[in-house]
Design a protein around this motif. Structure first.
Motif, mmCIF file in Angstrom:
data_model
loop_
_atom_site.group_PDB
_atom_site.id
_atom_site.type_symbol
_atom_site.label_atom_id
_atom_site.label_comp_id
_atom_site.label_asym_id
_atom_site.label_seq_id
_atom_site.Cartn_x
_atom_site.Cartn_y
_atom_site.Cartn_z
ATOM 1 N N ALA A 298 34.004 42.755 46.212
ATOM 2 C CA ALA A 298 34.010 42.631 47.670
ATOM 3 C C ALA A 298 32.963 41.647 48.171
ATOM 4 C CB ALA A 298 33.786 43.999 48.297
ATOM 5 N N MET A 299 32.102 41.144 47.288
ATOM 6 C CA MET A 299 31.067 40.195 47.698
ATOM 7 C C MET A 299 31.531 38.778 47.385
ATOM 8 S SD MET A 299 27.846 42.361 46.247
ATOM 9 C CE MET A 299 26.579 41.379 46.995
ATOM 10 N N ASP A 300 31.291 37.858 48.329
ATOM 11 C CA ASP A 300 31.806 36.488 48.205
ATOM 12 C C ASP A 300 31.377 35.806 46.905
ATOM 13 O OD1 ASP A 300 33.114 36.663 50.605
ATOM 14 O OD2 ASP A 300 31.547 35.619 51.739
ATOM 15 N N LYS A 301 30.080 35.860 46.607
ATOM 16 C CA LYS A 301 29.584 35.146 45.420
ATOM 17 C C LYS A 301 30.185 35.714 44.138
ATOM 18 C CE LYS A 301 25.480 34.164 42.737
ATOM 19 N NZ LYS A 301 26.213 34.278 41.510
ATOM 20 N N HIS A 302 30.201 37.016 44.018
ATOM 21 C CA HIS A 302 30.729 37.624 42.802
ATOM 22 C C HIS A 302 32.252 37.479 42.732
ATOM 23 C CE1 HIS A 302 26.773 38.946 42.025
ATOM 24 N NE2 HIS A 302 26.757 39.891 42.940
ATOM 25 N N HIS A 303 32.909 37.523 43.904
ATOM 26 C CA HIS A 303 34.356 37.307 43.928
ATOM 27 C C HIS A 303 34.682 35.904 43.401
ATOM 28 C CE1 HIS A 303 38.372 38.316 45.581
ATOM 29 N NE2 HIS A 303 38.490 36.997 45.615
ATOM 30 N N ARG A 304 33.892 34.917 43.850
ATOM 31 C CA ARG A 304 34.092 33.551 43.375
ATOM 32 C C ARG A 304 33.813 33.438 41.877
ATOM 33 N NH1 ARG A 304 29.934 30.363 45.702
ATOM 34 N NH2 ARG A 304 28.876 30.826 43.769
ATOM 35 N N ASP A 305 32.784 34.111 41.399
ATOM 36 C CA ASP A 305 32.470 34.075 39.971
ATOM 37 C C ASP A 305 33.589 34.712 39.133
ATOM 38 O OD1 ASP A 305 30.075 32.872 40.545
ATOM 39 O OD2 ASP A 305 28.904 34.714 40.376
ATOM 40 N N MET A 306 34.187 35.779 39.669
ATOM 41 C CA MET A 306 35.201 36.494 38.887
ATOM 42 C C MET A 306 36.574 35.847 38.948
ATOM 43 S SD MET A 306 34.355 40.532 39.262
ATOM 44 C CE MET A 306 33.775 40.684 40.923
ATOM 45 N N THR A 307 36.896 35.211 40.099
ATOM 46 C CA THR A 307 38.244 34.665 40.248
ATOM 47 C C THR A 307 38.280 33.150 40.328
ATOM 48 O OG1 THR A 307 38.166 34.789 42.660
ATOM 49 C CG2 THR A 307 38.994 36.730 41.480
ATOM 50 N N GLY A 308 37.151 32.520 40.653
ATOM 51 C CA GLY A 308 37.131 31.070 40.789
ATOM 52 C C GLY A 308 37.406 30.605 42.208
ATOM 53 N N THR A 309 37.767 31.515 43.118
ATOM 54 C CA THR A 309 38.031 31.144 44.509
ATOM 55 C C THR A 309 37.303 32.108 45.434
ATOM 56 O OG1 THR A 309 39.992 32.546 44.651
ATOM 57 C CG2 THR A 309 40.327 30.259 43.969
ATOM 58 N N LEU A 310 37.035 31.631 46.641
ATOM 59 C CA LEU A 310 36.443 32.497 47.656
ATOM 60 C C LEU A 310 37.535 33.355 48.285
ATOM 61 C CD1 LEU A 310 33.946 30.107 49.445
ATOM 62 C CD2 LEU A 310 33.388 32.118 48.097
ATOM 63 N N PRO A 311 37.188 34.545 48.730
ATOM 64 C CA PRO A 311 38.209 35.434 49.303
ATOM 65 C C PRO A 311 38.497 35.118 50.766
ATOM 66 C CG PRO A 311 36.124 36.552 49.244
ATOM 67 C CD PRO A 311 35.901 35.200 48.595
ATOM 68 N N LYS A 312 38.783 33.874 51.101
ATOM 69 C CA LYS A 312 39.030 33.494 52.494
ATOM 70 C C LYS A 312 40.311 34.152 52.997
ATOM 71 C CE LYS A 312 36.759 29.060 52.321
ATOM 72 N NZ LYS A 312 36.901 27.619 52.372
ATOM 73 N N GLY A 313 40.174 34.838 54.112
ATOM 74 C CA GLY A 313 41.331 35.447 54.754
ATOM 75 C C GLY A 313 41.794 36.746 54.134
ATOM 76 N N ARG A 314 41.270 37.089 53.004
ATOM 77 C CA ARG A 314 41.668 38.346 52.358
ATOM 78 C C ARG A 314 40.776 39.475 52.846
ATOM 79 N NH1 ARG A 314 41.722 36.095 46.294
ATOM 80 N NH2 ARG A 314 43.308 34.522 46.581
ATOM 81 N N PRO A 315 41.339 40.601 53.166
ATOM 82 C CA PRO A 315 40.482 41.721 53.570
ATOM 83 C C PRO A 315 39.739 42.286 52.361
ATOM 84 C CG PRO A 315 42.776 42.403 53.501
ATOM 85 C CD PRO A 315 42.757 40.920 53.229
ATOM 86 N N LEU A 316 38.452 42.484 52.543
ATOM 87 C CA LEU A 316 37.625 42.994 51.447
ATOM 88 C C LEU A 316 37.339 44.480 51.579
ATOM 89 C CD1 LEU A 316 35.115 40.052 51.083
ATOM 90 C CD2 LEU A 316 37.128 40.547 49.698
#
Length: 112
Positions: free
Chosen positions: A20-38
């Motif tokens: 649910a955190m932007d930095k870790h989400h990017r590290d795990m998936t390679g993309t930022l969670p823009k527009g996705r509900p966390l």
């Protein structure tokens, strides 16, 4: 088996909270969670952490169960921190596998 169930639930909960955190989400998936509900990840993570306390308090009593739960949360958080450091792409799958394994371990321990 009860401690293993709680540890796996803590690991799954902290993985969801990290997702649910932007930095870790990017590290795990390679993309930022823009527009996705966390909020589902946050709610699921906190729910898994709360769920981890239930079998411990039933098995060992409330005071010892809470103390045991705090220690297991520390180990679960350590596992997620090591996963984020060394294998962040593997962590979402490990978290998804940990939750059903936790339920299986709780069922085998006699807590359902």
């Amino acid at each position: 088996m009860t401690a293993l169930a709680a540890l796996l639930a803590c690991f799954a909960g902290f993985t969801a909270l990290a997702f649910a955190m932007d930095k870790h989400h990017r590290d795990m998936t390679g993309t930022l969670p823009k527009g996705r509900p966390l909020w589902p990840f946050k709610a699921g993570g906190w729910g898994a952490l709360a769920l981890a306390m239930a079998p411990l308090s039933w098995r060992f009593g409330l005071s010892v169960g809470i103390t045991f739960w705090i220690g297991l949360m520390m180990l679960g958080a350590l596992g997620v921190a090591l996963g984020l450091t060394y294998r962040p792409r593997l962590l979402p799958r490990a978290g998804l596998i940990a939750l059903p394994l936790s339920l299986c371990a709780a069922a085998l321990a006699g807590v359902s």
